[in-house]
Each structure stands twice: as C-alpha cells, then as structure tokens.
Write a protein that holds these residues in place. Structure first.
Motif, short mmCIF file in Angstrom:
data_model
loop_
_atom_site.label_atom_id
_atom_site.label_comp_id
_atom_site.label_asym_id
_atom_site.label_seq_id
_atom_site.Cartn_x
_atom_site.Cartn_y
_atom_site.Cartn_z
N ARG A 182 4.63 0.67 -1.34
CA ARG A 182 3.67 -0.44 -1.32
C ARG A 182 2.96 -0.65 -2.66
N HIS A 183 2.62 0.45 -3.36
CA HIS A 183 1.81 0.28 -4.57
C HIS A 183 1.98 1.48 -5.50
N CYS A 216 6.13 -2.62 -7.10
CA CYS A 216 6.54 -2.72 -5.70
C CYS A 216 6.18 -4.08 -5.10
N GLU A 217 5.03 -4.61 -5.47
CA GLU A 217 4.57 -5.84 -4.86
C GLU A 217 5.49 -7.01 -5.19
N GLN A 218 5.87 -7.14 -6.45
CA GLN A 218 6.76 -8.25 -6.82
C GLN A 218 8.16 -8.07 -6.24
N ALA A 219 8.63 -6.81 -6.19
CA ALA A 219 9.92 -6.55 -5.58
C ALA A 219 9.89 -6.96 -4.11
N TRP A 226 -6.22 1.90 -1.00
CA TRP A 226 -5.39 0.73 -1.26
C TRP A 226 -4.70 0.24 0.01
N LEU A 227 -4.14 1.15 0.78
CA LEU A 227 -3.41 0.78 1.99
C LEU A 227 -4.36 0.18 3.03
N ASN A 228 -5.53 0.73 3.17
CA ASN A 228 -6.47 0.18 4.14
C ASN A 228 -6.96 -1.20 3.73
N ALA A 229 -7.15 -1.39 2.43
CA ALA A 229 -7.60 -2.70 1.93
C ALA A 229 -6.50 -3.75 2.04
#
Length: 324
Positions: A290-291, A185-188, A319-322
């Motif tokens: 997101r991840h 997801c991050e690279q997309a 992960w989302l909070n970080a």
C-alpha cells in the motif's frame, strides 16, 4: 471458469488442443499475455465479454505461459506482475468463462502467423477476437490485427482496443514495473485498479524477529513476482486468520536484511502483522503493498534495528488507518 492447456507439437507440426476446448457455439476471445491485468488489459477483456453477451458467444481468453520474451532470451522478464494462477483468478473476476493457456516455447515461437489463425483460432471456434493496439503474434511478430483479419477470411470479427490513459499516463506493464522499482505503490495501484499483491506461503526462518519482540512471517512467494524496491512498506494482509476476506494491517521488509545477513544476496519477504498473535506457518498469505515507508538500511546494532522496527510499525498503522 474452465481452463485448457494448449501445446504445439514440433514433431506433428500441429497444435495439441485438449478435448472440450473446441467451442462450436463460438467464442469471443481476448488474446494477449496480460501481465498485471491492468486497466488496459481489463478493457480488452471487458470488450470480449461484452461482445460474447451480445452475440451469444462464450467469453474467453487466450493467454501464454511463460512470458514470450523469456523464451526469446530477454531475461529481464523472468519475473512477472501476475503469475499464471493470479491472472486466471483476475480473468474470472472480469466475467471470463474459459481460459486457454498456450504453452510458449521455441517451437511455438516459430509458427507462422497465418497458421496460428487458421489451425488454432478457427479450430477452437473463435468468432470474435479482441486485441490490444500493440498486439503482435506469429514468427518474429509478423502478425498484427490486419493479418489476423485476412488470415481468418472474414470468419473472425477482429476488434482493436486503443491504449488506455490515466491522468495523462499510458497504462502499461512496463510503466507499472518502473513504478514498483521506485517504490510507488499508489501509482502502480492506480494503473492496475487494485493494490499490487504478492501471494506466498509462510515458511520457517531464523525466528530472529520473535526474539526481538516483532515476530515476522517469512514468505515463500508462490511465483516469480516482480518485487518492488527494497525497503519497508505498509501492507494489508489476507489469509492470516484463515479467512481470505479479512485484511489485517502489517509492515513488510523487502530486501537482503543487511543488519542480520551481512552476506545476503537473495531478496526476502518478511511480514510483521500488527495487533496479531497466532501460528502462521504453512498459511497462504496475500500481501497488498500500500505505501513505501523507507529504504532498507543497515543498523549498527540490534537495539537500533528494534527501535526502527517499532517506528515502522507505528508509521504503517497510522498510514493504513488514515487511508481507510
């Protein structure tokens, strides 16, 4: 943003252009399918918008629906990164004031390239055309930027945008599809300049998640979206509270639910919102991937499934909070 639907009449051998679509004041027109409206597409559209402002023309887009490759029998393109409604919203966010949607069918696919220029683009009032480096049009893709210039007889200034690269990778819809198939997801998101998003309506399911203590929203996607790799993802969700500006943390399972649906074959989207309670049925949700957390699994028991869902929820929230 104004929207116009254009069709091609095989019987009349002509384009059917709706009233109000012809722009005598002239348009700067970005032309393309623009699936994903990624960084490369955005550059094409921004150049058209900039040209329109410099020349007192209308910033506009001419796009096509459905994907030409579907009509031409290439079935792998039956899903898209951005269904038409999403594309139109993104065009407007880039400064486009008029969108022209050419209904792509077999009859239109046989229109010669020069006819497309003379009987559609010039008739519409296109004075500037901005296209990507690989732009092709007309029967069997015979047209390119050079033919467009020639067929327009100097009446259209044609600008070609070079490919856009990000960290050495050429931005393309194909590459974004590949990344989503890998769960990246991050690279997309980096190539799209925004998280990959799916919009859908919450519909009734079996309510098994609620019975297990983790109520899920079953999402009926509002278009033939490309779905990322089957598995569990940390997501941001808008629309749950009736306010599209508020994004809530969540976790989503994309897949066939092998633990509870042994014969499942159709992928489902099940979203669990963290720290939320309320009735979501009938709501339209926008889910941002997101991840990638883990692949979809089959568990030996519902207790094992519940334990894993609990771990997924904790991992997603961390992960989302970080990532804020």
């Amino acid at each position: 943003m104004e929207r116009f639907e254009i069709t091609y009449s095989q019987a009349e051998q002509s384009f059917v252009i709706p009233p109000g679509a012809v722009r005598p004041e002239g348009m700067a027109l970005a032309i393309g399918f623009f699936d994903g409206v990624h960084l490369g597409h955005a550059e094409v559209i921004r150049k058209a918008v900039a040209a329109a402002r410099e020349r007192s023309q209308i910033p506009a887009v001419l796009t096509f629906d459905p994907h030409p490759r579907v009509v031409l029998g290439q079935d792998q393109y039956h899903t898209v990164l951005t269904p038409l409604a999403d594309k139109l919203d993104l065009f407007a966010s880039l400064g486009v004031e008029a969108a022209f949607v050419m209904k792509f069918n077999k009859e239109f696919s046989q229109v010669p390239a020069d006819k497309f220029v003379k009987e559609l683009l010039l008739t519409m009032g296109a004075k500037t055309a901005v296209v990507g480096f690989d732009f092709r049009f007309g029967h069997r893709g015979q047209g390119d930027a050079s033919l467009l210039r020639i067929a327009a007889g100097g009446a259209i200034d044609v600008q070609v945008v070079d490919p856009v690269y990000r960290e050495g990778v050429k931005v393309s819809s194909t590459r974004i599809r590949e990344l989503l198939a890998e769960g990246d997801c991050e690279q997309a998101a980096a190539l799209m300049n925004r998280p990959y998003e799916v919009t859908g309506t919450v519909v009734h399911g079996k309510a098994l998640g609620r019975q297990l203590g983790f109520p899920t929203a079953n999402l009926d996607a509002a278009g033939a979206y490309v779905l990322p790799r089957h598995g569990v993802y940390a997501v941001k969700v808008r629309g749950a509270a009736g306010d599209s500006s508020e994004a809530l943390n969540g976790v989503i399972n994309v897949g066939v639910r092998p633990t509870v649906d042994e014969d499942g074959t159709v992928p489902k989207l099940e979203v669990h919102l963290l720290n939320f309670s309320g009735d979501l049925y009938g709501r339209s949700l926008k889910v941002q991937f997101r991840h990638y957390l883990r692949p979809e699994m089959k568990f030996g028991s519902l207790d094992d499934l519940v334990a894993q869902i609990r771990e997924d929820a904790i991992a997603a929230e961390e992960w989302l909070n970080a990532a804020k």
